[in-house]
Motif scaffolding. Sequence first.
Motif, PDB file in Angstrom:
ATOM      1  N   UNK A  65       9.827   9.601 -33.092  1.00 36.12           N
ATOM      2  CA  UNK A  65       9.943  10.754 -33.057  1.00 36.12           C
ATOM      3  C   UNK A  65      10.536  11.189 -31.550  1.00 36.12           C
ATOM      4  N   UNK A  66      11.262  12.665 -31.444  1.00 37.87           N
ATOM      5  CA  UNK A  66      11.524  12.946 -29.897  1.00 37.87           C
ATOM      6  C   UNK A  66      10.180  13.847 -29.670  1.00 37.87           C
TER       7      UNK A  66
ATOM      8  N   UNK B   9      11.173  26.384 -34.999  1.00 39.93           N
ATOM      9  CA  UNK B   9      12.077  25.680 -34.676  1.00 39.93           C
ATOM     10  C   UNK B   9      11.852  23.840 -35.241  1.00 39.93           C
ATOM     11  N   UNK B  10      10.215  24.201 -34.641  1.00 38.51           N
ATOM     12  CA  UNK B  10       9.754  22.328 -34.377  1.00 38.51           C
ATOM     13  C   UNK B  10       8.718  21.725 -35.783  1.00 38.51           C
TER      14      UNK B  10
ATOM     15  N   UNK C  57      11.152  15.461 -23.947  1.00 38.56           N
ATOM     16  CA  UNK C  57      12.262  14.189 -23.082  1.00 38.56           C
ATOM     17  C   UNK C  57      12.237  12.862 -23.318  1.00 38.56           C
ATOM     18  N   UNK C  58      10.662  13.154 -24.410  1.00 36.08           N
ATOM     19  CA  UNK C  58       9.971  11.476 -25.024  1.00 36.08           C
ATOM     20  C   UNK C  58      10.433  10.807 -26.133  1.00 36.08           C
ATOM     21  N   UNK C  59      11.028   9.569 -26.634  1.00 29.71           N
ATOM     22  CA  UNK C  59      10.643   9.052 -28.806  1.00 29.71           C
ATOM     23  C   UNK C  59       9.367   8.450 -28.092  1.00 29.71           C
TER      24      UNK C  59
ATOM     25  N   UNK D 261      -4.268  12.447 -33.295  1.00 36.07           N
ATOM     26  CA  UNK D 261      -2.899  13.050 -32.381  1.00 36.07           C
ATOM     27  C   UNK D 261      -2.898  13.749 -33.405  1.00 36.07           C
ATOM     28  N   UNK D 262      -1.660  14.901 -32.436  1.00 33.29           N
ATOM     29  CA  UNK D 262      -1.478  16.170 -33.071  1.00 33.29           C
ATOM     30  C   UNK D 262       0.496  15.663 -32.287  1.00 33.29           C
ATOM     31  N   UNK D 263       1.485  15.640 -32.655  1.00 35.13           N
ATOM     32  CA  UNK D 263       2.535  15.414 -31.873  1.00 35.13           C
ATOM     33  C   UNK D 263       3.455  16.943 -32.247  1.00 35.13           C
ATOM     34  N   UNK D 264       3.876  17.424 -30.888  1.00 39.38           N
ATOM     35  CA  UNK D 264       4.798  18.674 -31.263  1.00 39.38           C
ATOM     36  C   UNK D 264       6.482  18.210 -31.310  1.00 39.38           C
TER      37      UNK D 264
END
Length: 225
Positions: free
Chosen positions: A129-130, A151-152, A133-135, A160-163
């Motif tokens: 998951x991008x 758009x996200x 700037x990281x995957x 955890x929650x990732x955007x």
Amino acid sequence: MMNCVIIEDQPPAQRILKKYISDYGKLELLEIFSDPIVALDYLKEKEVDLIFLDIHLPKLSGMDFLRVLNKKPLFILTTAFHQYAVESYEFNVLDYLLKPISYERFLKSMEKLEQINNQKSKTEKSILVKVGYDYISIKLSDILYIQSDGDYTKIITPDKSYLANHPLKHWKDNLSQTLFCQIHRSFLININKIEKISSSSLFINKKEIPIGRKYKPELKKYMSL
């Protein structure tokens, strides 16, 4: 090979299920219980993949059995009464078999079981998951749900929650062959994480998530009894 137990107090029904399981040949029958209390003690010590559970049992009904059991394997409910089908949705049961059970109907339950197994093997995979700037690598089985945020998207796990830099449609298109189902214009959920379903919403990790009317047929395909 998956294993199973039968919890049923009527000997004729026990014999029928035992024969069907034997004829099917892809399940290992571990035990048959007439007493649900004895079955509860057994399940505290033994890992079981699937339980054939009668609803009308002595001492403890099948529905109450579902409520008190801590570990939740797959369930196939068996009964002569159809009125419990709606209530059983709450417990995410695999199927609901009306007695007398034909072998043809039993095999349809086994088809559902095989589909679940195939989908489960896919959810053991991870996705990259991008995030900014990281995957980041996230196991599909860790994802509770994915929520649209313009758009996200927010990818929600227990910890955890990732955007992520993708719209919801991206995840729907890429996860359509797994146990992920869109239930609302803003939510894609992991079917395995459902705790409870009502007519207009469901709960995952104690969060209430709305079910959009247009998405109900898709949800029913996954949850059909």
